[in-house]
Design a protein around this motif. Structure first.
Motif, mmCIF file in Angstrom:
data_model
loop_
_atom_site.group_PDB
_atom_site.id
_atom_site.type_symbol
_atom_site.label_atom_id
_atom_site.label_comp_id
_atom_site.label_asym_id
_atom_site.label_seq_id
_atom_site.Cartn_x
_atom_site.Cartn_y
_atom_site.Cartn_z
ATOM 1 N N ASP A 52 25.679 4.860 19.672
ATOM 2 C CA ASP A 52 25.062 5.816 19.062
ATOM 3 C C ASP A 52 23.534 6.326 19.852
ATOM 4 O O ASP A 52 22.628 7.286 19.915
ATOM 5 C CB ASP A 52 24.168 4.604 17.656
ATOM 6 N N VAL A 53 23.370 4.620 20.968
ATOM 7 C CA VAL A 53 22.369 5.129 21.529
ATOM 8 C C VAL A 53 22.687 5.862 23.530
ATOM 9 O O VAL A 53 21.661 5.447 23.831
ATOM 10 C CB VAL A 53 21.406 3.960 21.245
ATOM 11 N N ILE A 54 23.754 5.965 23.505
ATOM 12 C CA ILE A 54 23.702 6.715 24.966
ATOM 13 C C ILE A 54 23.494 7.681 25.465
ATOM 14 O O ILE A 54 23.724 8.632 24.678
ATOM 15 C CB ILE A 54 25.459 5.865 25.254
ATOM 16 N N GLU A 55 23.099 7.697 26.613
ATOM 17 C CA GLU A 55 22.987 9.500 26.918
ATOM 18 C C GLU A 55 23.654 9.903 27.557
ATOM 19 O O GLU A 55 23.759 10.510 27.888
ATOM 20 C CB GLU A 55 21.227 9.436 27.516
ATOM 21 N N GLN A 56 24.341 8.679 28.761
ATOM 22 C CA GLN A 56 25.235 9.098 29.879
ATOM 23 C C GLN A 56 25.542 7.257 30.573
ATOM 24 O O GLN A 56 24.969 6.562 30.010
ATOM 25 C CB GLN A 56 24.678 9.351 31.507
ATOM 26 N N VAL A 57 27.122 7.636 31.580
ATOM 27 C CA VAL A 57 28.221 6.319 31.779
ATOM 28 C C VAL A 57 28.337 6.627 33.239
ATOM 29 O O VAL A 57 29.210 7.319 33.406
ATOM 30 C CB VAL A 57 28.750 6.210 30.023
ATOM 31 N N ALA A 58 27.847 5.646 33.467
ATOM 32 C CA ALA A 58 28.589 5.286 34.514
ATOM 33 C C ALA A 58 29.616 4.863 35.081
ATOM 34 O O ALA A 58 29.623 3.423 34.083
ATOM 35 C CB ALA A 58 27.744 5.122 35.832
ATOM 36 N N TYR A 59 30.895 4.798 35.628
ATOM 37 C CA TYR A 59 31.715 4.380 34.719
ATOM 38 C C TYR A 59 33.387 4.625 36.584
ATOM 39 O O TYR A 59 32.998 5.411 37.123
ATOM 40 C CB TYR A 59 33.421 4.093 33.852
ATOM 41 N N LEU A 60 33.921 3.763 36.595
ATOM 42 C CA LEU A 60 34.769 3.736 37.584
ATOM 43 C C LEU A 60 36.340 3.914 36.863
ATOM 44 O O LEU A 60 36.752 3.421 36.152
ATOM 45 C CB LEU A 60 35.464 1.955 38.487
#
Length: 802
Positions: A643-651
């Motif tokens: 609900d409070v995520i703008e962007q995710v960095a992931y592998l």
């Protein structure tokens, strides 16, 4: 030619004339400019960073994927590599690789702030402004020719600067050098259009092949680029004697030119090619001589002749032994293994002409079978040259095709490896397609085992196939140079981590048989067969890709909440992001906070409250880290982390680092599918509202107090079962009087019936037996089947609960 106006040191003012050429002030070497590189670890970016550092700039940068030898060169020069997603406040210039997407957060931040942003080629053009540039251009051969030129100039003792777009095999020779001398040698890339910014003294044009169709829609577009470059060349253009296409372009430009080759103005005739070296007889306008080149192949003879022609044009002489001690450039016909029965090469070739030249050379010197593993580079190139690639690869006896290495491009249906397979009838007999490096390894092992000796195996491509090639050779034999027996398939599952270890950062921890119980909140379970705590994204990617290649499963462990590890342990690799690299916590901009995967949610909430950022308080009592909570879409007090995520960095599962907006994820109840397949590296959190720190802290304390009264304080794994539709697992279990039910030291909590707690000395076997009892009673008495919420590592819930 117009000269830049006087400007204070460090400003690197950009100017342009009618041709669009960029210039900088002549006092660049005195600059203390603060330059930040996005894509710092790239083969072209790192040498430029090293050059600017030597020129007096303060250089820092970031990269999502590191090659460890490159990092060591940068660290040796004191160039800091930053894991952050926040641009340092004092940066005055940003240099970025053309492979960097326009949406990269650091690039976006720089442009919002008004910081000057330049592509690598634009920065290089400013670096060479005011110098006498020897520019090496062409579709292929640039790096080898530039490296030979640099080596010859060094051998002659000339004072000059240089920039190579790669790294020398000799680890003591830097890929760039800054001096105050007027001459500078550099390879110039046409792929992104920045070639238009250069006005060389001497241009060495090695060849012309229409490539980079994404940039040059027609061949005429690329021809115009070369014609204009020739027109801007001040002294002389050097061309291959046989290339009538380049000659026509030079004649159109009206620029003085000379040719090199067997019948060229600079006459170069090769002899004695034994595959590893050859002699060059120099005549014509050359000062007559015979020189040795420690490289085989007609194309390398031509490259060496071009380098010597440029050297004599610029400096008037060539040394007696120009290439003595030359050891080559990384990924250019690297010999990874040499034995009577098997020779293995790795080469960067990624254009059909390059592939043809390489395989023709290998074919000529290969007495037995030639096997080729090829990784196409870019969808646009593969679409444009599918038939040409098929024809080039036909020199091999067997071809093993990998998926296209995208290099930041979006997929094209007509630009996949399947297009190469479809382009030739030969593909039906000797071309095979392999979706992963693991598939490729199995196919190569089988092919080597069944092929009569001798065999030559070549790994070809500009992507990441070279890393796989190196690991493949190390796994193949412990004593590669002394190998004189036929190669047979080995069990690689026991030694792959040791093979990988030398390529990892010194701070990356790798172990075998690592106990996991103390790394979980329930405190039970056995050991991981393999265990690692990577120090950076590159090492994480290497570990994941290498494990996948040998069939070893991978699990990323956070703080160990919502997890039970079986007493038998985990037969794969457990990765834990415990290194400080993963604990970054920064305020990106008003209302946005970046938190690395290793940051505890409690730390994140405390940081947010101190900065007056409201809306994250509900996360405060979740006993997990950012990475694990993203994977599980953790929630509490009516809110969910996404609900409070703008962007995710992931592998990704393929080992690629990505940053994606919230919209690209599909979180569900206690799961985010994209992060189950991949590994969360960090996220940008959005504060919905602002507030006073004391008010935010008060809400956090209220949530914490509620948890203290409704959840147990003993060791637990969190909620054991998911809430069934229309009900609550805890209430169901409580209604059946199961609080206090115990197996060994594991007990159903008297505070919250959906928690099982460890009183000390409990085992996973106890915990699983208790979970089975609870589930069976709820099913028998309420006709409701509870599904586990807690992850089970090392066993399967369906086996435990049946």
């Amino acid at each position: 030619m117009p000269k830049a106006a006087s400007t204070p040191p460090g400003n690197f003012p950009r100017r342009s004339d009618a041709t669009g050429t960029f210039y900088i002030s002549d006092d660049m070497s005195d600059s203390r400019d603060n330059v930040f590189f996005i894509g710092l670890g790239g083969m072209g970016m790192a040498p430029l960073a090293l050059y600017l550092n030597e020129a007096g700039c303060r250089v820092r940068g970031h990269d999502d994927h590191w090659r460890e030898p490159v990092r060591r060169w940068l660290e040796r020069r004191g160039i800091a590599s930053s894991p952050c997603t926040e641009l340092p406040a004092d940066v005055s210039r940003v240099v970025y690789s053309s492979a960097i997407d326009a949406s990269h957060p650091l690039l976006v931040a720089a442009r919002k702030r008004g910081v000057d942003t330049l592509r690598r080629g634009e920065m290089l053009a400013e670096v060479v402004r005011g110098r006498r540039l020897i520019a090496v251009v062409g579709s292929h051969g640039k790096t080898t020719t530039t490296a030979l030129l640099i080596h010859a100039l060094r051998a002659a003792g000339h004072e000059f600067s240089y920039l190579l777009g790669a790294f020398f095999t000799d680890r003591d020779t830097p890929p760039s050098r800054h001096t105050e001398a007027p001459w500078i040698a550099a390879e110039i890339d046409e792929s992104d259009g920045t070639i238009d910014n250069f006005a060389p003294e001497i241009t060495v044009a090695l060849n012309f092949d229409w490539d980079h169709a994404d940039r040059y829609r027609t061949e005429a577009d690329l021809e115009a680029t070369f014609i204009n470059l020739f027109r801007r060349t001040r002294q002389l253009v050097l061309l291959p004697q046989w290339d009538t296409h380049l000659r026509r372009l030079a004649e159109t430009a009206g620029t003085p030119f000379r040719t090199f080759g067997p019948e060229g103005d600079f006459s170069v005739r090769a002899s004695g090619d034994n595959g590893a070296s050859q002699r060059l007889a120099l005549n014509g306008v050359f000062h007559k001589a015979v020189v040795e080149v420690p490289l085989g192949g007609a194309f390398n003879a031509e490259n060496a002749g071009a380098a010597l022609a440029a050297m004599q044009t610029a400096f008037g002489d060539i040394p007696t032994i120009p290439f003595g001690g030359y050891r080559g450039v990384s990924r250019r016909q690297d010999v990874l293994l040499e034995s009577p029965n098997l020779t293995i090469y790795a080469d960067y070739a990624h254009h059909p002409t390059e592939v043809t030249a390489l395989l023709r050379s290998l074919r000529a010197r290969t007495p037995g079978r030639l096997l080729v593993a090829f990784q196409p580079h870019r969808y646009t190139r593969t679409q444009q040259f599918a038939a040409a690639f098929a024809e080039a690869l036909d020199f091999a006896d067997r071809v093993f095709l990998l998926p296209v290495y995208a290099a930041s491009e979006a997929p094209l249906p007509a630009g996949t490896s399947a297009a190469i397979l479809a382009a030739t009838p030969a593909a039906q007999k000797k071309f095979t397609s392999h979706e992963t490096f693991g598939d490729l390894e199995n196919a190569l092992q089988a092919a080597l085992a069944e092929s009569p000796a001798p065999v030559t195996l070549a790994f070809v491509g500009a992507g990441d196939i070279d890393e796989f090639a190196t690991d493949f050779v190390r796994r193949l034999t412990d004593e590669a140079p002394a190998m004189d027996q036929p190669v047979t398939k080995k069990d690689n599952s026991l030694d792959w981590l040791d093979v990988l270890r030398p390529r990892l950062h010194p701070e990356t921890l790798v172990r075998r048989d690592e106990p996991l119980a103390d790394k979980t909140t329930l405190g039970v379970g056995g050991a991981a067969r393999f265990y690692a705590e990577p120090a950076n994204e590159e090492d994480l990617s290497r570990l994941v890709v290498a494990a996948k290649a040998v069939g070893v499963p991978v699990f990323c462990l956070g703080r160990g909440s919502n997890l039970i590890v079986a007493d038998s342990g985990y037969p794969g690799l457990v990765v834990r992001l415990a290194h400080s690299h993963w604990r970054e916590l920064t305020l990106e901009s008003p209302g946005l906070v970046y938190a690395g995967a290793g940051v505890r949610l409690k730390e994140l909430c405390g940081f947010a409250s101190r900065h007056g950022l409201a809306g994250l308080e509900f996360l405060e009592g979740i006993p997990g880290s950012v990475g694990g909570s993203l994977r599980m879409n953790a929630g509490a007090m009516g809110g969910w982390i996404f609900d409070v995520i703008e962007q995710v960095a992931y592998l990704t599962a393929e080992g690629e680092v990505r940053r994606a907006p919230r919209a690209e994820f599909n979180p569900g109840y206690r799961e985010c599918p994209e992060l189950v397949r991949g590994i969360a590296l960090g996220a940008v959190f959005r504060s919905p509202t602002g507030g006073l720190p004391e008010e935010i802290r008060a809400r956090m304390e209220a949530y914490a107090a509620k948890r203290r009264t409704t959840q147990p304080r003993e060791r637990s794994a969190g909620c054991l079962f998911k809430n069934p539709t229309g009900s609550h697992a805890g209430k169901l279990i409580d209604s059946l009087g199961l609080k206090g039910r115990r197996v060994g030291a594991i007990e159903v909590s008297n505070i919250h019936a959906n928690f099982i707690i460890n009183h000390g000395g409990g085992t996973a076997t106890d915990a699983l037996a208790l979970a089975r009892q609870v589930r069976d009673e709820v099913r028998a008495r309420c006709n409701i089947i509870l599904e586990p919420e807690v992850l089970l590592l090392g066993a399967k819930w369906e086996d435990v609960l049946r």
